[in-house]
Design a protein around this motif. Structure first.
Motif, PDB file in Angstrom:
ATOM      1  N   UNK A  94      63.900-126.878 -78.616  1.00  0.00           N
ATOM      2  CA  UNK A  94      64.326-127.335 -77.050  1.00  0.00           C
ATOM      3  C   UNK A  94      63.994-125.577 -76.344  1.00  0.00           C
ATOM      4  N   UNK A  95      64.182-124.420 -77.378  1.00  0.00           N
ATOM      5  CA  UNK A  95      63.975-123.556 -76.988  1.00  0.00           C
ATOM      6  C   UNK A  95      63.212-122.455 -77.172  1.00  0.00           C
ATOM      7  N   UNK A  96      61.843-121.645 -76.577  1.00  0.00           N
ATOM      8  CA  UNK A  96      61.331-120.391 -76.948  1.00  0.00           C
ATOM      9  C   UNK A  96      61.326-119.548 -76.466  1.00  0.00           C
ATOM     10  N   UNK A  97      61.368-119.143 -78.017  1.00  0.00           N
ATOM     11  CA  UNK A  97      61.816-117.585 -77.508  1.00  0.00           C
ATOM     12  C   UNK A  97      60.699-117.041 -77.470  1.00  0.00           C
ATOM     13  N   UNK A  98      60.439-115.603 -76.598  1.00  0.00           N
ATOM     14  CA  UNK A  98      59.391-114.497 -76.963  1.00  0.00           C
ATOM     15  C   UNK A  98      59.477-113.521 -76.367  1.00  0.00           C
ATOM     16  N   UNK A  99      59.945-112.079 -77.137  1.00  0.00           N
ATOM     17  CA  UNK A  99      60.372-111.042 -76.611  1.00  0.00           C
ATOM     18  C   UNK A  99      58.964-110.144 -77.258  1.00  0.00           C
ATOM     19  N   UNK A 100      58.705-109.808 -76.151  1.00  0.00           N
ATOM     20  CA  UNK A 100      57.199-108.560 -75.869  1.00  0.00           C
ATOM     21  C   UNK A 100      58.083-107.201 -76.224  1.00  0.00           C
ATOM     22  N   UNK A 101      59.501-106.987 -75.777  1.00  0.00           N
ATOM     23  CA  UNK A 101      59.714-106.006 -76.133  1.00  0.00           C
ATOM     24  C   UNK A 101      60.060-105.830 -77.339  1.00  0.00           C
ATOM     25  N   UNK A 137      49.822-111.274 -70.205  1.00  0.00           N
ATOM     26  CA  UNK A 137      50.512-111.785 -71.112  1.00  0.00           C
ATOM     27  C   UNK A 137      50.751-113.522 -70.663  1.00  0.00           C
ATOM     28  N   UNK A 138      51.558-113.300 -69.073  1.00  0.00           N
ATOM     29  CA  UNK A 138      52.290-114.917 -69.122  1.00  0.00           C
ATOM     30  C   UNK A 138      50.951-116.275 -69.281  1.00  0.00           C
ATOM     31  N   UNK A 139      50.269-115.671 -68.764  1.00  0.00           N
ATOM     32  CA  UNK A 139      48.629-116.957 -69.297  1.00  0.00           C
ATOM     33  C   UNK A 139      48.077-117.181 -70.440  1.00  0.00           C
ATOM     34  N   UNK A 140      48.568-116.224 -71.316  1.00  0.00           N
ATOM     35  CA  UNK A 140      48.731-116.800 -72.993  1.00  0.00           C
ATOM     36  C   UNK A 140      49.568-117.163 -73.597  1.00  0.00           C
ATOM     37  N   UNK A 141      50.839-116.588 -72.525  1.00  0.00           N
ATOM     38  CA  UNK A 141      52.244-118.156 -73.559  1.00  0.00           C
ATOM     39  C   UNK A 141      51.756-119.119 -72.855  1.00  0.00           C
ATOM     40  N   UNK A 142      51.060-119.648 -71.614  1.00  0.00           N
ATOM     41  CA  UNK A 142      50.910-120.863 -70.833  1.00  0.00           C
ATOM     42  C   UNK A 142      49.970-121.395 -72.029  1.00  0.00           C
ATOM     43  N   UNK A 143      48.950-120.771 -72.089  1.00  0.00           N
ATOM     44  CA  UNK A 143      48.021-121.707 -73.364  1.00  0.00           C
ATOM     45  C   UNK A 143      48.713-122.155 -74.838  1.00  0.00           C
ATOM     46  N   UNK A 144      49.011-119.911 -75.096  1.00  0.00           N
ATOM     47  CA  UNK A 144      49.696-120.614 -76.912  1.00  0.00           C
ATOM     48  C   UNK A 144      51.111-122.081 -76.422  1.00  0.00           C
ATOM     49  N   UNK A 145      51.684-121.884 -75.607  1.00  0.00           N
ATOM     50  CA  UNK A 145      52.902-122.812 -75.602  1.00  0.00           C
ATOM     51  C   UNK A 145      52.302-123.820 -74.891  1.00  0.00           C
ATOM     52  N   UNK A 146      51.778-124.742 -74.000  1.00  0.00           N
ATOM     53  CA  UNK A 146      51.615-125.440 -73.553  1.00  0.00           C
ATOM     54  C   UNK A 146      51.915-125.607 -73.103  1.00  0.00           C
ATOM     55  N   UNK A 147      52.330-124.939 -71.548  1.00  0.00           N
ATOM     56  CA  UNK A 147      53.146-124.392 -70.598  1.00  0.00           C
ATOM     57  C   UNK A 147      52.270-125.527 -69.805  1.00  0.00           C
ATOM     58  N   UNK A 148      53.720-126.539 -68.949  1.00  0.00           N
ATOM     59  CA  UNK A 148      53.121-127.463 -68.260  1.00  0.00           C
ATOM     60  C   UNK A 148      53.610-126.858 -66.858  1.00  0.00           C
ATOM     61  N   UNK A 149      54.959-126.679 -66.532  1.00  0.00           N
ATOM     62  CA  UNK A 149      55.510-126.351 -65.615  1.00  0.00           C
ATOM     63  C   UNK A 149      55.675-124.528 -65.601  1.00  0.00           C
ATOM     64  N   UNK A 150      55.636-123.832 -64.602  1.00  0.00           N
ATOM     65  CA  UNK A 150      56.392-122.286 -64.920  1.00  0.00           C
ATOM     66  C   UNK A 150      56.899-121.862 -63.417  1.00  0.00           C
ATOM     67  N   UNK A 151      57.959-121.472 -63.308  1.00  0.00           N
ATOM     68  CA  UNK A 151      59.003-120.962 -62.199  1.00  0.00           C
ATOM     69  C   UNK A 151      59.169-119.770 -62.141  1.00  0.00           C
ATOM     70  N   UNK A 186      43.843-114.086 -65.823  1.00  0.00           N
ATOM     71  CA  UNK A 186      44.051-115.089 -65.481  1.00  0.00           C
ATOM     72  C   UNK A 186      43.017-116.713 -65.823  1.00  0.00           C
ATOM     73  N   UNK A 187      41.898-115.703 -65.631  1.00  0.00           N
ATOM     74  CA  UNK A 187      40.724-116.674 -66.093  1.00  0.00           C
ATOM     75  C   UNK A 187      40.585-116.974 -67.609  1.00  0.00           C
ATOM     76  N   UNK A 188      40.481-115.385 -68.835  1.00  0.00           N
ATOM     77  CA  UNK A 188      40.177-115.957 -69.957  1.00  0.00           C
ATOM     78  C   UNK A 188      41.690-116.595 -70.223  1.00  0.00           C
ATOM     79  N   UNK A 189      42.908-117.018 -69.887  1.00  0.00           N
ATOM     80  CA  UNK A 189      43.649-118.350 -71.042  1.00  0.00           C
ATOM     81  C   UNK A 189      43.130-119.815 -70.199  1.00  0.00           C
ATOM     82  N   UNK A 190      43.128-120.170 -71.172  1.00  0.00           N
ATOM     83  CA  UNK A 190      43.407-121.852 -70.533  1.00  0.00           C
ATOM     84  C   UNK A 190      44.676-122.482 -70.602  1.00  0.00           C
ATOM     85  N   UNK A 191      44.489-122.521 -69.392  1.00  0.00           N
ATOM     86  CA  UNK A 191      45.787-122.869 -68.377  1.00  0.00           C
ATOM     87  C   UNK A 191      45.796-124.582 -67.787  1.00  0.00           C
TER      88      UNK A 191
END
Ligand code: AMP
Length: 666
Positions: A100-107, A347-361, A378-383
């Protein structure tokens, strides 16, 4: 750190059959946008009755829309439901083991995942803890938290108990918080020891403590989530540690309180023309239905999709599209604490790849920041999982829109809305019909909104191509604000009586509509500015600056900023000009003034520039000429002006601009 019994990281998403949203009768698949929109305006009752099937009703409503007291509208009267049930419990039968919830803190370096079953358990624990502290239906709970999962648990726990949450953005300062405490009169405040931004830890408890002592209303308890980020420890009698209580109520189940559809679910404060923020009040049933519908028609999110909304739970985008909408629709939502460029701009593009993100806002500012990064990131990640990027909160400039659309090779959907509406007013609604995008326009009016551009002086509709105020006809669709918290008169006066000769809702935005119905946004009609997607009232900043003893008068305006969209500029008249005739004295004053704003409102409101002038341009009746000041500050022609008390005041603004404002703020 908090002990948590949450799931191990999964590297691949479980294959899951995609579920269709509950079938909505009367929406033939080939419906075009035009027909769809027309029907929503001509027959709102029929339209929304069908949409209401998307959520669970404990008791079915009797009346779709009560229009007996315009401009108030009450949706789904007689229906009883619960936002937490719709967001969490309802999914347990089919998707208990789905995240339901994936939490990522780069802090902090923390990443956690919560299945629907685990989210359900955490929300129950939080609700049980709140209940043990006396929270009950219709009580207010103020949530002053950084981006941690407990913020989501606390919001949903309030919804579960029927308590009204008021989330206050963690970047706001103590006086701001105190004003919201006095307006909402909470029985409980939920906070954490600290927030973190770009590697800097911000202690929260001293801010809460100061707000508590400033506020007239005495809140009995403050629930503290201890992230162990700071050695600073407050020992105030009202502080209650969350973790021991969470352990105590670990296995407790709290029943969802079935609420009337029209009962308040939350209050979210937002800036307006006056210094006093307005509490935007939202209902329960209308909001749930509106969000569920928007997930199909605008965001095209299906159950088991993953949605990453990079915003903050303190803003409306966070309420609607980090928390409620994705969960109501059975998606996985990603919650992120950190900036888009730490540890680096990939970092955001890697998250898209890692978590197979479909929608970004996110907001255009974030994209402008990313545009300055190495494009290789941007090109390094699988989007390949990403379907669409949604952007809102501030104007999307054409270079940014083109850059991100070309770089991603995916649709970029600009959408225009406000805290008041809770979901988009303008967008290309690809779930209805994939109309072409027009650069520079967020698109066409969304179903449910009877949008008209009107002349500011006559209230008459503007023909295509003519600039006007963007207004919405009665009734506003479900999900929009029901009133201003505790102040119905202010709701009516502010929003429904500002356009001459018409009882229509004013968005306080200028726009221009073309022959095809596409609207371009041309800025605010009031004194609100938009800095990095954050809405700020220039009056609030002026009030903060005026509290400094050196200040006699001040005008704050917004000017265009390459990255943040707009920046606040302060023109200050000091009481004793002779005391500031050296560069050093002026620089010190500027720093002092910025620190004053930081303390009173928070660093997000800090002016980018402070310029000292000996007078401000005013009309003979003493009205400050803000639009003229803003035009001059941007080097534009101020246009036709009323008679000015002393025209040399205009020259002073021009001179300050020519000199680069003299002193730099934050
Ligand atoms: P907020 O209530 O903080 O969401 O701010 C709402 C205001 O932000 C609107 O009234 C607009 O002035 C501005 N805004 C939001 N979205 C857009 C957009 N897509 N394009 C232009 N301005 C926007």
């Amino acid at each position: 750190m908090l002990s948590s019994r949450v799931s191990e990281k999964r590297t691949t998403a479980k294959p899951q059959e995609l579920q269709k949203a509950a079938p909505v009768k009367g929406h033939p698949p080939m419906t075009t946008y035009r027909e769809f929109h027309r029907r929503s305006i001509e027959s709102p009752e029929d339209f929304w009755r069908e949409q209401a099937n998307r959520i669970h009703w404990e008791t079915r409503f009797e009346t779709v829309l009560d229009r007996s007291n315009p401009p108030f509208s009450r949706w789904f009267v007689g229906g009883r439901t619960n936002l937490c049930h719709n967001a969490v419990d309802r999914h347990l039968a089919e998707r208990a083991q789905q995240n339901a919830l994936i939490y990522v803190s780069t802090e902090t370096g923390i990443e956690r995942q919560y299945t629907y079953a685990e989210l359900h358990a955490e929300v129950n624990r939080m609700a049980a803890v709140m209940r043990s502290l006396g929270v009950k239906r219709s009580d207010r709970v103020l949530i002053y938290l950084p981006m941690i999962p407990e913020a989501v648990f606390a919001m949903l726990a309030c919804a579960r108990l029927g308590a009204i949450h008021s989330v206050v953005f963690g970047g706001f300062a103590a006086p701001n918080l105190a004003a919201r405490i006095d307006d909402a009169k909470p029985v409980l405040i939920v906070t954490a020891d600290a927030g973190a931004r770009a590697g800097k830890v911000i202690d929260y408890t001293p801010l809460v403590d100061e707000a508590m002592s400033r506020a007239t209303h005495k809140t009995p308890h403050v629930l503290l989530i201890d992230r162990q980020l700071t050695p600073e420890r407050l020992n105030a009698p009202y502080l209650v540690a969350y973790e021991p209580l969470r352990e105590q109520f670990f296995d407790v189940h709290v029943q969802c309180e079935w609420l009337e559809s029209t009962e308040p679910s939350y209050v979210l404060y937002t800036s307006g023309t006056t210094g006093k923020p307005k509490g935007v009040q939202r209902d329960v049933g209308g909001y749930a239905v509106a969000l569920a519908a928007s997930m199909e028609y605008i965001f095209q999110g299906k159950p088991a999709d993953t949605m990453f909304t990079a915003s903050d739970v303190g803003w409306v985008v966070g309420h609607s599209y980090i928390v409620y909408a994705p969960l109501i629709a059975g998606l996985t939502t990603v919650m992120y604490e950190g900036t888009p460029i730490r540890p680096d701009g990939g970092i955001w593009w890697r998250l898209v790849e890692q978590y197979k993100i479909n929608l970004m806002f996110t907001a255009p500012t974030a994209i402008r920041v990313l545009k300055k990064q190495d494009p290789a990131l941007l090109k390094q990640a699988d989007l390949s999982s990403l379907r669409t990027l949604f952007l809102a909160g501030e104007p999307l400039d054409e270079p940014t829109a083109s850059w991100i659309a070309d770089s991603l090779g995916k649709p970029v959907v600009d959408n225009f809305w406000q805290t008041e509406t809770g979901w988009p007013i303008l967008a290309i609604q690809r779930g209805v019909e994939a109309l072409p995008q027009k650069l520079g326009s967020p698109g066409v009016p969304c179903y449910g909104y009877d949008l008209t551009l009107r002349n500011e002086n006559t209230g008459e509709p503007c023909p295509p191509g003519e600039k006007g105020v963007i207004t919405l006809g009665y009734p506003l669709p479900p999900g929009c604000m029901s009133t201003v918290w505790g102040d119905d008169a202010r709701f009516v006066k502010t929003y429904w009586e500002s356009v001459p000769n018409q009882q229509v809702y004013s968005t306080f935005d200028w726009g221009i509509q073309d022959e095809d119905g596409y609207v371009t946004i041309l800025g605010r009609t009031d004194d609100v500015i938009n800095v990095a997607g954050h809405r700020l009232g220039t009056r609030e900043i002026e009030e903060a600056l005026s509290s400094h003893k050196a200040v006699a008068e001040v005008a704050v305006v917004g000017v265009t900023d390459q990255v943040k969209g707009q920046a606040a500029i302060a023109f200050v008249v000091v009481r004793d000009a002779a005391a500031y005739d050296s560069d050093d004295a002026r620089a010190k004053l500027s720093a002092d003034l910025c620190a004053t704003v930081d303390r009173q409102l928070g660093a997000i409101a800090r002016p980018a520039q402070v310029a000292l002038v000996s007078m401000l341009p005013k009309t003979r009746s003493g009205k400050l000429l803000r639009r003229a000041i803003a035009a001059l500050a941007e080097g534009r022609d101020p246009g036709d002006l009323p008679t000015i008390e002393d025209p040399s005041a205009l020259q002073q603004i021009r001179d300050a601009v020519a000199l680069g404002f003299g002193t730099r703020g934050g």
